[in-house]
Design a protein around this motif. Structure first.
Motif, PDB file in Angstrom:
ATOM      1  N   ALA A 160      10.362  48.400   5.561  1.00  0.00           N
ATOM      2  CA  ALA A 160      10.927  47.046   5.526  1.00  0.00           C
ATOM      3  C   ALA A 160      11.332  46.647   4.123  1.00  0.00           C
ATOM      4  O   ALA A 160      10.628  46.918   3.140  1.00  0.00           O
ATOM      5  N   LYS A 161      12.497  45.990   4.036  1.00  0.00           N
ATOM      6  CA  LYS A 161      12.955  45.367   2.789  1.00  0.00           C
ATOM      7  C   LYS A 161      12.592  43.888   2.842  1.00  0.00           C
ATOM      8  O   LYS A 161      12.873  43.205   3.837  1.00  0.00           O
ATOM      9  N   LEU A 162      11.956  43.389   1.777  1.00  0.00           N
ATOM     10  CA  LEU A 162      11.441  42.029   1.768  1.00  0.00           C
ATOM     11  C   LEU A 162      12.182  41.181   0.751  1.00  0.00           C
ATOM     12  O   LEU A 162      12.298  41.565  -0.421  1.00  0.00           O
ATOM     13  N   ASP A 163      12.693  40.034   1.196  1.00  0.00           N
ATOM     14  CA  ASP A 163      13.230  39.012   0.294  1.00  0.00           C
ATOM     15  C   ASP A 163      12.241  37.853   0.288  1.00  0.00           C
ATOM     16  O   ASP A 163      11.888  37.330   1.361  1.00  0.00           O
ATOM     17  N   VAL A 164      11.802  37.448  -0.892  1.00  0.00           N
ATOM     18  CA  VAL A 164      10.851  36.345  -1.016  1.00  0.00           C
ATOM     19  C   VAL A 164      11.496  35.243  -1.848  1.00  0.00           C
ATOM     20  O   VAL A 164      11.959  35.493  -2.967  1.00  0.00           O
ATOM     21  N   VAL A 165      11.527  34.030  -1.292  1.00  0.00           N
ATOM     22  CA  VAL A 165      12.103  32.886  -1.988  1.00  0.00           C
ATOM     23  C   VAL A 165      10.976  31.931  -2.370  1.00  0.00           C
ATOM     24  O   VAL A 165      10.229  31.474  -1.490  1.00  0.00           O
ATOM     25  N   GLU A 166      10.851  31.656  -3.647  1.00  0.00           N
ATOM     26  CA  GLU A 166       9.820  30.741  -4.150  1.00  0.00           C
ATOM     27  C   GLU A 166      10.472  29.825  -5.183  1.00  0.00           C
ATOM     28  O   GLU A 166      11.141  30.289  -6.098  1.00  0.00           O
TER      29      GLU A 166
ATOM     30  N   GLY B 288      14.356  27.270  -0.700  1.00  0.00           N
ATOM     31  CA  GLY B 288      14.688  28.072   0.479  1.00  0.00           C
ATOM     32  C   GLY B 288      15.981  27.649   1.145  1.00  0.00           C
ATOM     33  O   GLY B 288      16.784  28.488   1.578  1.00  0.00           O
ATOM     34  N   ALA B 289      16.214  26.353   1.230  1.00  0.00           N
ATOM     35  CA  ALA B 289      17.437  25.856   1.865  1.00  0.00           C
ATOM     36  C   ALA B 289      18.660  26.229   1.035  1.00  0.00           C
ATOM     37  O   ALA B 289      19.690  26.661   1.579  1.00  0.00           O
ATOM     38  N   ASP B 290      18.586  26.073  -0.282  1.00  0.00           N
ATOM     39  CA  ASP B 290      19.703  26.443  -1.149  1.00  0.00           C
ATOM     40  C   ASP B 290      20.001  27.934  -1.058  1.00  0.00           C
ATOM     41  O   ASP B 290      21.166  28.358  -1.050  1.00  0.00           O
ATOM     42  N   PHE B 291      18.943  28.724  -0.993  1.00  0.00           N
ATOM     43  CA  PHE B 291      19.110  30.175  -0.902  1.00  0.00           C
ATOM     44  C   PHE B 291      19.890  30.547   0.358  1.00  0.00           C
ATOM     45  O   PHE B 291      20.838  31.344   0.309  1.00  0.00           O
ATOM     46  N   LEU B 292      19.494  29.976   1.498  1.00  0.00           N
ATOM     47  CA  LEU B 292      20.177  30.291   2.754  1.00  0.00           C
ATOM     48  C   LEU B 292      21.629  29.822   2.728  1.00  0.00           C
ATOM     49  O   LEU B 292      22.512  30.474   3.292  1.00  0.00           O
ATOM     50  N   LEU B 293      21.841  28.694   2.085  1.00  0.00           N
ATOM     51  CA  LEU B 293      23.196  28.131   2.025  1.00  0.00           C
ATOM     52  C   LEU B 293      24.154  29.040   1.259  1.00  0.00           C
ATOM     53  O   LEU B 293      25.362  29.035   1.517  1.00  0.00           O
ATOM     54  N   ASN B 294      23.610  29.851   0.372  1.00  0.00           N
ATOM     55  CA  ASN B 294      24.458  30.640  -0.526  1.00  0.00           C
ATOM     56  C   ASN B 294      24.358  32.146  -0.306  1.00  0.00           C
ATOM     57  O   ASN B 294      24.699  32.928  -1.194  1.00  0.00           O
ATOM     58  N   THR B 295      23.904  32.556   0.864  1.00  0.00           N
ATOM     59  CA  THR B 295      23.826  33.989   1.158  1.00  0.00           C
ATOM     60  C   THR B 295      24.462  34.281   2.510  1.00  0.00           C
ATOM     61  O   THR B 295      24.458  33.432   3.406  1.00  0.00           O
TER      62      THR B 295
ATOM     63  N   ALA C 289       2.009  19.983  -3.170  1.00  0.00           N
ATOM     64  CA  ALA C 289       0.583  19.707  -3.336  1.00  0.00           C
ATOM     65  C   ALA C 289       0.034  18.745  -2.288  1.00  0.00           C
ATOM     66  O   ALA C 289      -1.163  18.732  -2.007  1.00  0.00           O
ATOM     67  N   LEU C 290       0.912  17.945  -1.695  1.00  0.00           N
ATOM     68  CA  LEU C 290       0.491  16.975  -0.676  1.00  0.00           C
ATOM     69  C   LEU C 290       0.736  17.467   0.740  1.00  0.00           C
ATOM     70  O   LEU C 290       0.625  16.708   1.700  1.00  0.00           O
ATOM     71  N   GLY C 291       1.075  18.739   0.872  1.00  0.00           N
ATOM     72  CA  GLY C 291       1.300  19.300   2.201  1.00  0.00           C
ATOM     73  C   GLY C 291       2.628  18.908   2.817  1.00  0.00           C
ATOM     74  O   GLY C 291       2.796  18.956   4.029  1.00  0.00           O
ATOM     75  N   ARG C 292       3.604  18.562   1.988  1.00  0.00           N
ATOM     76  CA  ARG C 292       4.925  18.167   2.492  1.00  0.00           C
ATOM     77  C   ARG C 292       5.884  19.356   2.392  1.00  0.00           C
ATOM     78  O   ARG C 292       5.951  20.025   1.361  1.00  0.00           O
ATOM     79  N   ALA C 293       6.634  19.566   3.470  1.00  0.00           N
ATOM     80  CA  ALA C 293       7.591  20.672   3.489  1.00  0.00           C
ATOM     81  C   ALA C 293       8.971  20.248   3.016  1.00  0.00           C
ATOM     82  O   ALA C 293       9.806  21.096   2.690  1.00  0.00           O
ATOM     83  N   GLY C 294       9.237  18.948   2.998  1.00  0.00           N
ATOM     84  CA  GLY C 294      10.523  18.442   2.507  1.00  0.00           C
ATOM     85  C   GLY C 294      11.701  18.988   3.286  1.00  0.00           C
ATOM     86  O   GLY C 294      11.711  18.992   4.520  1.00  0.00           O
ATOM     87  N   VAL C 295      12.689  19.510   2.576  1.00  0.00           N
ATOM     88  CA  VAL C 295      13.920  19.997   3.199  1.00  0.00           C
ATOM     89  C   VAL C 295      13.669  21.201   4.104  1.00  0.00           C
ATOM     90  O   VAL C 295      14.482  21.512   4.977  1.00  0.00           O
ATOM     91  N   LEU C 296      12.536  21.875   3.942  1.00  0.00           N
ATOM     92  CA  LEU C 296      12.211  23.031   4.780  1.00  0.00           C
ATOM     93  C   LEU C 296      11.765  22.628   6.183  1.00  0.00           C
ATOM     94  O   LEU C 296      11.458  23.497   7.007  1.00  0.00           O
ATOM     95  N   ASP C 297      11.721  21.327   6.450  1.00  0.00           N
ATOM     96  CA  ASP C 297      11.381  20.848   7.787  1.00  0.00           C
ATOM     97  C   ASP C 297      12.463  19.874   8.261  1.00  0.00           C
ATOM     98  O   ASP C 297      12.193  18.729   8.606  1.00  0.00           O
ATOM     99  N   THR C 298      13.707  20.343   8.246  1.00  0.00           N
ATOM    100  CA  THR C 298      14.828  19.550   8.738  1.00  0.00           C
ATOM    101  C   THR C 298      15.607  20.389   9.744  1.00  0.00           C
ATOM    102  O   THR C 298      15.570  21.628   9.715  1.00  0.00           O
TER     103      THR C 298
END
Length: 251
Positions: free
Chosen positions: A80-86, A115-122, A136-145
């Motif tokens: 497997a080839k792994l792409d990790v976005v952080e 993560g959202a920007d990465f997907l938008l540009n690949t 730190a507060l357990g919020r996913a932000g744009v990753l939960d839209t």
């Protein structure tokens, strides 16, 4: 703003924190390649849902944390080839220094990005997308839209599965599941919450997933023998929740 990163150790387990008591990742020091947290093991149920022995060949992980999922796949799926976005380079540095993140640019590609920007540009596609990104507060932000989930769907192969870690105690939990279902035209399933309060949602694109619970248990036994990961308790909870009508798992 950079994340405040804390590393703690207790009873042989090293944990990652973003400036709070909230655990963002964990590693048992004596078994660094194992999945220590319940929800990370549950996310790997996605490995049982395709019969192709080569699955998955291409994996995208959004949110590195302590690199538990990354290390498990790296070690047990050598093709497997792994792409990790952080988003935070400090998290990558901590994963390398304290959690044994491998350095292998041939198989493991690290991207410092939202993560959202990465997907938008690949234009790439993956067989498996794992989403586990929180502040730190357990919020996913744009990753939960819904927009983000639609992008995930667009970047899945015909064998594609997405697994998302949702916080079961979050007020937005049910809304999150509904957003995933809408983005995937109903092809989504929420597993019963595991002990930690996390809930894992799975969604599929392309080829239909249709398999019996008995076949899933057989696949789980094979996975346990090969990797040491035991997903049979997860399948038992799934069966007890009567999620699979007539003993058939469909997605």
């Amino acid at each position: 703003m950079a994340t405040s990163i804390d590393i703690r150790e207790e009873a042989g387990v090293r944990t990652l924190h973003f400036g709070s008591d909230w655990i963002q990742g964990a590693m048992r020091i004596a078994r660094p390649w194992n999945l220590e947290l319940d929800y990370t093991r549950e996310m790997m149920t996605s490995l049982l849902l395709r019969e192709d022995s080569r699955y998955p060949r291409k994996v995208l992980l959004i949110g590195l944390g302590s690199a538990s999922l990354t290390k498990f796949l790296y070690r047990n799926y050598p093709l497997a080839k792994l792409d990790v976005v952080e988003i935070d380079p400090g998290v990558v540095a901590a994963a390398r220094q304290f959690f044994k993140l491998p350095d292998d640019p041939q198989r493991l590609h690290l991207h410092i990005s939202c993560g959202a920007d990465f997907l938008l540009n690949t234009g790439k596609q993956w067989d498996l997308i794992l989403v586990d990104g929180f502040d730190a507060l357990g919020r996913a932000g744009v990753l939960d839209t819904q927009t983000f989930y639609l992008m995930c769907r667009a970047h899945l192969s015909e064998q594609g599965i997405m697994a998302v870690n949702l916080l079961g105690r979050s007020r937005g939990f049910k809304a999150s599941v509904e957003r995933i279902r809408e983005a995937f035209d109903g092809r989504a399933l929420c597993f019963p919450s595991c002990d930690s309060g996390n809930t894992i949602a799975f969604a599929a694109a392309g080829d239909a997933v249709e398999t019996s619970l008995l076949d899933l248990k057989d696949a789980a036994r094979e996975l346990k023998e090969r990797t040491g990961l035991n997903l049979l308790p997860t399948l038992t909870r799934l069966e007890q929740a009567q999620t699979c009508e007539g003993g058939l798992f469909t997605l």
